[in-house]
Design an enzyme around this catalytic site. Structure first.
Site, PDB file in Angstrom:
ATOM      1  N   ARG A  16       0.830  -1.214   0.000  1.00 51.99           N
ATOM      2  CA  ARG A  16       0.000   0.000   0.000  1.00 51.99           C
ATOM      3  C   ARG A  16       0.867   1.269   0.000  1.00 51.99           C
ATOM      4  NH1 ARG A  16      -2.308   0.386   6.244  1.00 51.99           N
ATOM      5  NH2 ARG A  16      -0.424  -0.340   7.286  1.00 51.99           N
ATOM      6  N   GLU A  64     -18.564   4.833   0.240  1.00 53.17           N
ATOM      7  CA  GLU A  64     -17.892   4.160  -0.866  1.00 53.17           C
ATOM      8  C   GLU A  64     -18.741   4.104  -2.130  1.00 53.17           C
ATOM      9  OE1 GLU A  64     -15.999   2.907   2.922  1.00 53.17           O
ATOM     10  OE2 GLU A  64     -18.082   3.029   2.216  1.00 53.17           O
ATOM     11  N   PHE A  89     -14.147  -2.748   2.152  1.00 56.55           N
ATOM     12  CA  PHE A  89     -15.001  -1.580   1.967  1.00 56.55           C
ATOM     13  C   PHE A  89     -15.276  -1.326   0.494  1.00 56.55           C
ATOM     14  CE2 PHE A  89     -12.909   0.193   6.053  1.00 56.55           C
ATOM     15  CZ  PHE A  89     -13.672  -0.657   6.828  1.00 56.55           C
ATOM     16  N   HIS A 114      -5.473  -3.958   2.237  1.00 53.80           N
ATOM     17  CA  HIS A 114      -6.045  -4.850   3.252  1.00 53.80           C
ATOM     18  C   HIS A 114      -6.770  -6.061   2.662  1.00 53.80           C
ATOM     19  CE1 HIS A 114      -5.096  -1.310   5.565  1.00 53.80           C
ATOM     20  NE2 HIS A 114      -5.447  -1.890   6.700  1.00 53.80           N
ATOM     21  N   ASP A 122      -6.193  -6.860  12.303  1.00 54.11           N
ATOM     22  CA  ASP A 122      -7.476  -6.182  12.127  1.00 54.11           C
ATOM     23  C   ASP A 122      -8.634  -7.173  12.136  1.00 54.11           C
ATOM     24  OD1 ASP A 122      -5.969  -3.946  11.947  1.00 54.11           O
ATOM     25  OD2 ASP A 122      -6.587  -3.367   9.945  1.00 54.11           O
ATOM     26  N   ARG A 172      -1.435  -4.718   3.384  1.00 58.00           N
ATOM     27  CA  ARG A 172      -1.243  -3.943   4.610  1.00 58.00           C
ATOM     28  C   ARG A 172       0.168  -4.068   5.170  1.00 58.00           C
ATOM     29  NH1 ARG A 172      -1.255  -4.902  10.118  1.00 58.00           N
ATOM     30  NH2 ARG A 172      -2.214  -3.297  11.427  1.00 58.00           N
TER      31      ARG A 172
END
Length: 321
Positions: A16, A64, A89, A114, A122, A172
């Site tokens: 990322r 989103e 998301f 992610h 997470d 991530r």
């Protein structure tokens, strides 16, 4: 081979962060590049772009579906929007992705951080293991999963001038480099990382450094394993898969994703329509993730280097070679 890969065994930028840096660099010479964010720029690498190109950074907030529509509209008038958020998301906007981007073939790039177990602590709610399956099913959607920070740079530059919709996984966590410099990158082409004549490992994303490490240790046991990295999952490099099927006795796919609909399914579709060898898929088997460090989770779910080595030995025993 030019830009010959090597597992250098050191941590690099996360995928990322590599994306955020390279898209900022690309924007210096291309005024049409925009980045849209859903209030997670610190988690997607987009903070680099926000700092350097504030007027071309569009904060859409935690909305989103709207962000996807805004991106489609911007593409209609000639901009090159890159939409960034967490993979799970991104799927909130799947209806808008289907209708506003895929259906109308808008030049929008969806960059998802992610993905998979790489999300680590997470936990399950953020560990998106279905995204490749969802995006691969959309007509005209290109799907990428590069393996390290160097390849993210190359893939982002390739996407910049690639017309039409595309989805790219980043990641991530920092991971070992596969390449020692930015490789040549052609959308739709796989890459032979290591030749071998027994079993072929076909991997993508963070699984590639594990597959390569496993193959090197297997070589010490006299097992010659071919390793193919498949950074483009759609359109997939059918010719490279068919060649492996003709030259080795079995194929094992390795992915940080559900075994249904991802890389393994894409490989299976090629083999089903061409002269074939057995295919064995490694991935998440219809299960949800859990919280933990990425390497711990890879071990828990049987996706680490040792699990790949064990799978190779099982397959060799099963196919008799």
């Amino acid at each position: 081979m030019s830009n010959a890969p090597t597992l250098v065994g050191q941590q690099s930028d996360s995928l990322r962060e590599a994306f955020g840096k390279v898209i900022s660099e690309c924007a210096n010479s291309d005024p049409k590049v925009l980045v849209l964010d859903a209030d997670v720029a610190g988690g997607t690498g987009a903070h680099h772009f926000r700092r350097q190109h504030e007027k071309r950074f569009i904060q859409c907030g935690i909305a989103e579906q709207n962000m996807i529509g805004v991106a489609a509209g911007l593409a209609t008038v000639g901009f090159k929007p890159f939409v960034t958020t967490f993979a799970t998301f991104m799927l909130r906007g799947i209806e808008q992705i289907r209708l506003s981007i895929a259906y109308s073939q808008k030049n929008v790039k969806l960059i998802a951080s992610h993905p998979g177990l790489d999300v680590g602590p997470d936990g399950a709610s953020a560990q998106c293991i279905e995204d490749i399956a969802c995006m691969r099913a959309l007509p005209g959607m290109t799907v990428l999963s590069p393996c390290d920070a160097w390849e993210v740079q190359a893939a982002t530059k390739a996407l910049l001038n690639y017309p039409g919709p595309a989805y790219m996984r980043t990641g991530r966590s920092p991971c070992p480099n596969v390449f020692t410099q930015e490789p040549d990158f052609t959308i739709g082409k796989g890459r032979l990382l290591q030749d071998g004549n027994t079993v072929t490992l076909i991997s993508c994303g963070v699984m590639t450094h594990r597959a390569l490490a496993a193959s090197k240790e297997l070589a010490a046991h006299g097992v010659s394993v071919r390793v193919i990295h498949m950074p483009t999952i759609k359109p997939i490099d059918s010719a490279l898969i068919i060649q492996a099927a003709n030259e080795t006795s079995a194929i094992i796919s390795c992915e940080d994703h559900n075994v249904i609909g991802g890389l393994g399914s894409a490989v299976a579709e090629v083999l089903a329509e061409n002269p074939s060898v057995p295919l064995f898929r490694m991935g998440l088997n219809e299960t949800i993730g859990r919280s933990g460090e990425p390497d711990e989770l890879a071990t828990f779910y049987g996706l680490d280097k040792e699990s790949i080595k064990s799978k190779v030995f099982q397959v060799i025993e099963k196919v008799g070679k």
